[in-house]
Design a protein around this motif. Structure first.
Motif, PDB file in Angstrom:
ATOM      1  N   LEU A  15       0.831  -1.203   0.000  1.00  0.00           N
ATOM      2  CA  LEU A  15       0.000   0.000   0.000  1.00  0.00           C
ATOM      3  C   LEU A  15       0.867   1.255   0.000  1.00  0.00           C
ATOM      4  O   LEU A  15       0.551   2.248  -0.682  1.00  0.00           O
ATOM      5  CB  LEU A  15      -0.930  -0.013   1.216  1.00  0.00           C
ATOM      6  N   ALA A  16       1.967   1.218   0.747  1.00  0.00           N
ATOM      7  CA  ALA A  16       2.880   2.359   0.793  1.00  0.00           C
ATOM      8  C   ALA A  16       3.417   2.686  -0.599  1.00  0.00           C
ATOM      9  O   ALA A  16       3.487   3.851  -1.001  1.00  0.00           O
ATOM     10  CB  ALA A  16       4.038   2.064   1.745  1.00  0.00           C
ATOM     11  N   LYS A  17       3.762   1.645  -1.347  1.00  0.00           N
ATOM     12  CA  LYS A  17       4.307   1.849  -2.689  1.00  0.00           C
ATOM     13  C   LYS A  17       3.271   2.479  -3.612  1.00  0.00           C
ATOM     14  O   LYS A  17       3.581   3.365  -4.425  1.00  0.00           O
ATOM     15  CB  LYS A  17       4.767   0.506  -3.269  1.00  0.00           C
ATOM     16  N   PHE A  18       2.007   2.062  -3.469  1.00  0.00           N
ATOM     17  CA  PHE A  18       0.959   2.643  -4.307  1.00  0.00           C
ATOM     18  C   PHE A  18       0.734   4.111  -3.962  1.00  0.00           C
ATOM     19  O   PHE A  18       0.607   4.955  -4.859  1.00  0.00           O
ATOM     20  CB  PHE A  18      -0.355   1.866  -4.150  1.00  0.00           C
ATOM     21  N   ILE A  19       0.672   4.427  -2.684  1.00  0.00           N
ATOM     22  CA  ILE A  19       0.468   5.827  -2.269  1.00  0.00           C
ATOM     23  C   ILE A  19       1.605   6.709  -2.781  1.00  0.00           C
ATOM     24  O   ILE A  19       1.380   7.829  -3.238  1.00  0.00           O
ATOM     25  CB  ILE A  19       0.328   5.918  -0.733  1.00  0.00           C
ATOM     26  N   GLU A  20       2.826   6.190  -2.725  1.00  0.00           N
ATOM     27  CA  GLU A  20       3.969   6.928  -3.295  1.00  0.00           C
ATOM     28  C   GLU A  20       3.766   7.188  -4.778  1.00  0.00           C
ATOM     29  O   GLU A  20       4.093   8.267  -5.287  1.00  0.00           O
ATOM     30  CB  GLU A  20       5.260   6.124  -3.103  1.00  0.00           C
ATOM     31  N   SER A  21       3.208   6.204  -5.494  1.00  0.00           N
ATOM     32  CA  SER A  21       3.060   6.309  -6.949  1.00  0.00           C
ATOM     33  C   SER A  21       2.089   7.412  -7.365  1.00  0.00           C
ATOM     34  O   SER A  21       2.162   7.917  -8.485  1.00  0.00           O
ATOM     35  CB  SER A  21       2.604   4.971  -7.532  1.00  0.00           C
ATOM     36  N   VAL A  22       1.175   7.800  -6.466  1.00  0.00           N
ATOM     37  CA  VAL A  22       0.226   8.876  -6.793  1.00  0.00           C
ATOM     38  C   VAL A  22       0.616  10.191  -6.115  1.00  0.00           C
ATOM     39  O   VAL A  22      -0.161  11.154  -6.104  1.00  0.00           O
ATOM     40  CB  VAL A  22      -1.230   8.481  -6.431  1.00  0.00           C
ATOM     41  N   GLY A  23       1.830  10.229  -5.525  1.00  0.00           N
ATOM     42  CA  GLY A  23       2.349  11.479  -4.964  1.00  0.00           C
ATOM     43  C   GLY A  23       2.148  11.678  -3.490  1.00  0.00           C
ATOM     44  O   GLY A  23       2.567  12.700  -2.932  1.00  0.00           O
ATOM     45  N   GLY A  24       1.525  10.701  -2.819  1.00  0.00           N
ATOM     46  CA  GLY A  24       1.337  10.817  -1.378  1.00  0.00           C
ATOM     47  C   GLY A  24       2.584  10.414  -0.607  1.00  0.00           C
ATOM     48  O   GLY A  24       3.518   9.820  -1.157  1.00  0.00           O
ATOM     49  N   VAL A  25       2.603  10.734   0.686  1.00  0.00           N
ATOM     50  CA  VAL A  25       3.718  10.372   1.567  1.00  0.00           C
ATOM     51  C   VAL A  25       3.217   9.315   2.547  1.00  0.00           C
ATOM     52  O   VAL A  25       2.465   9.630   3.477  1.00  0.00           O
ATOM     53  CB  VAL A  25       4.239  11.597   2.344  1.00  0.00           C
ATOM     54  N   PRO A  26       3.583   8.038   2.345  1.00  0.00           N
ATOM     55  CA  PRO A  26       3.066   6.988   3.230  1.00  0.00           C
ATOM     56  C   PRO A  26       3.654   7.074   4.630  1.00  0.00           C
ATOM     57  O   PRO A  26       4.860   7.291   4.797  1.00  0.00           O
ATOM     58  CB  PRO A  26       3.486   5.691   2.529  1.00  0.00           C
ATOM     59  N   VAL A  27       2.797   6.913   5.636  1.00  0.00           N
ATOM     60  CA  VAL A  27       3.230   6.925   7.036  1.00  0.00           C
ATOM     61  C   VAL A  27       2.698   5.658   7.699  1.00  0.00           C
ATOM     62  O   VAL A  27       1.492   5.531   7.928  1.00  0.00           O
ATOM     63  CB  VAL A  27       2.691   8.159   7.787  1.00  0.00           C
ATOM     64  N   PRO A  28       3.571   4.672   8.009  1.00  0.00           N
ATOM     65  CA  PRO A  28       3.103   3.451   8.661  1.00  0.00           C
ATOM     66  C   PRO A  28       2.678   3.730  10.107  1.00  0.00           C
ATOM     67  O   PRO A  28       3.446   4.311  10.882  1.00  0.00           O
ATOM     68  CB  PRO A  28       4.329   2.526   8.631  1.00  0.00           C
ATOM     69  N   LEU A  29       1.460   3.356  10.449  1.00  0.00           N
ATOM     70  CA  LEU A  29       0.948   3.542  11.808  1.00  0.00           C
ATOM     71  C   LEU A  29       0.072   2.367  12.185  1.00  0.00           C
ATOM     72  O   LEU A  29      -0.704   1.863  11.363  1.00  0.00           O
ATOM     73  CB  LEU A  29       0.099   4.820  11.912  1.00  0.00           C
ATOM     74  N   GLY A  30       0.141   1.942  13.452  1.00  0.00           N
ATOM     75  CA  GLY A  30      -0.786   0.947  13.970  1.00  0.00           C
ATOM     76  C   GLY A  30      -2.182   1.545  14.065  1.00  0.00           C
ATOM     77  O   GLY A  30      -2.343   2.767  14.235  1.00  0.00           O
ATOM     78  N   PHE A  31      -3.192   0.702  13.985  1.00  0.00           N
ATOM     79  CA  PHE A  31      -4.571   1.181  13.942  1.00  0.00           C
ATOM     80  C   PHE A  31      -4.924   2.077  15.134  1.00  0.00           C
ATOM     81  O   PHE A  31      -5.558   3.121  14.976  1.00  0.00           O
ATOM     82  CB  PHE A  31      -5.537  -0.013  13.881  1.00  0.00           C
ATOM     83  N   THR A  32      -4.514   1.666  16.315  1.00  0.00           N
ATOM     84  CA  THR A  32      -4.907   2.409  17.519  1.00  0.00           C
ATOM     85  C   THR A  32      -4.228   3.781  17.624  1.00  0.00           C
ATOM     86  O   THR A  32      -4.626   4.607  18.437  1.00  0.00           O
ATOM     87  CB  THR A  32      -4.591   1.589  18.787  1.00  0.00           C
TER      88      THR A  32
END
Length: 350
Positions: free
Chosen positions: A179-196
């Motif tokens: 998912l991070a790679k896809f968000i990068e591909s559309v110009g977003g900045v992926p931030v990994p976070l736990g749900f809570t």
């Protein structure tokens, strides 16, 4: 002195007590179970927890379950495989994407763009089950008992959004590398976070947008700190149930059959329930009717453009599969080949 009549009355009672004692002794077996985070909402509350609370009855086996949601155990949901391999628990409600760093093969169940709907997701799961089960047994000494989806994982943003291109420069909460790679591909900045962690991160501006299912977002109050929902389904958030091989091997073949049947019934039930919850939660989040299970909010419900649907569809072969295959094949040399021979045939990707 016991009379002959009284003796005849007591013998059946003694036999019944002996049988009860025997069953009670057998039922002294208690499995330690890691559940889904309570914060994720109604699937955990209304389907998973009741199943484990009534484990002996639901399985037909003299086994109880000591069930605790992962967010109440002080364990990160990214650590479930390691904890199971260490033998600390007997059954886990496995967070698939969250544990894919430890076992990339897991992500073959739920690559970005591969399962745009429930029907396709079910075909992917059934095609991939045996491959994934074999890998988990070999690497982590756990057996897969079943899997189910939370439902389409969509965008929730605290800034106006009308299409994927609007994500350019925005910080977006993600939960796996694909998912991070896809968000990068559309110009977003992926931030990994736990749900809570997400509600607070949205509130404080640590992220501008976050991705999860409509029902989980509703249950955890994300619409309190966002303004728009964009129902483009990136993944289906598949989760599984797995039992330690140590516990599994202690069961007789007949008992194993009962265990599998119980989990099949549970997961089939969740597949249906998840689909019902998704549409209901979409309505609730936007303040629309019918809203039966959730809390009403007032998010702007942004129509998904054909262009963005095409972008996601194209990403499967351009980004999702090759990105994942490169990572997975390093850990498991036959990973992408096995996927193409199973899931690939179902979804038309080779």
């Amino acid at each position: 002195m016991i009379t002959k009549h009284l003796r005849h009355c007591l013998l059946p009672l003694a036999a019944a007590l002996a049988m009860t004692t025997s069953v009670a002794t057998q039922a002294d077996t208690t499995y330690k179970v890691i559940g889904q985070p309570a914060a994720t909402g109604l699937v955990q509350k209304n389907k998973e927890k009741p199943f484990f609370d009534n484990f002996a009855e639901r399985t037909g086996l003299p086994i109880n379950a000591d069930y605790k949601p992962v967010d109440q155990l002080g364990i990160k949901d990214t650590e479930q495989l390691r904890i199971m391999k260490a033998g600390l628990f007997d059954i886990v409600s496995l967070r698939v994407s969250q544990n894919s760093r430890d076992e990339p093969t897991l992500l073959g169940l739920d690559l970005v763009g591969v399962s745009p709907d429930y029907a396709t997701a079910r075909k992917v799961y059934e095609a991939y089950f045996d491959t994934l089960d074999e890998r988990l047994q070999k690497q982590f000494q756990i057996k897969l008992l079943g899997a189910w989806p939370f439902g389409p994982q969509i965008l929730f943003c605290k800034k106006p959004i009308s299409e994927l291109a609007d994500l350019k420069g925005m910080k977006v909460r993600v939960y796996d590398q694909n998912l991070a790679k896809f968000i990068e591909s559309v110009g977003g900045v992926p931030v990994p976070l736990g749900f809570t962690e997400v509600h607070q991160a949205l509130s404080l501006g640590v992220v501008d947008c976050a991705i999860t299912g409509p029902s989980s977002a509703n249950s955890s109050g994300w619409p309190e700190v966002t303004t728009h929902q964009y129902p483009l389904g990136f993944q289906m958030a598949v989760n599984g149930y797995a039992i330690s091989m140590k516990a599994w091997n202690k069961l007789t073949p007949e008992e194993q059959g009962k265990m599998l049947a119980a989990f099949t019934e549970l997961t089939d039930d969740i597949w249906t329930y998840s689909e019902e919850l998704t549409q209901d939660a979409m309505n609730c989040n936007a303040g629309q009717e019918p809203c039966v299970n959730g809390k009403k909010f007032n998010l702007a419900n942004v129509p998904v453009s054909d262009k963005d649907q095409e972008t996601l569809s194209t990403a499967v072969q351009a980004i999702s599969v090759p990105t994942w295959a490169e990572i997975c094949d390093k850990a498991n040399p036959q990973c992408s080949t096995n996927w193409k021979n199973t899931v690939g045939k179902v979804v038309g990707i080779q």
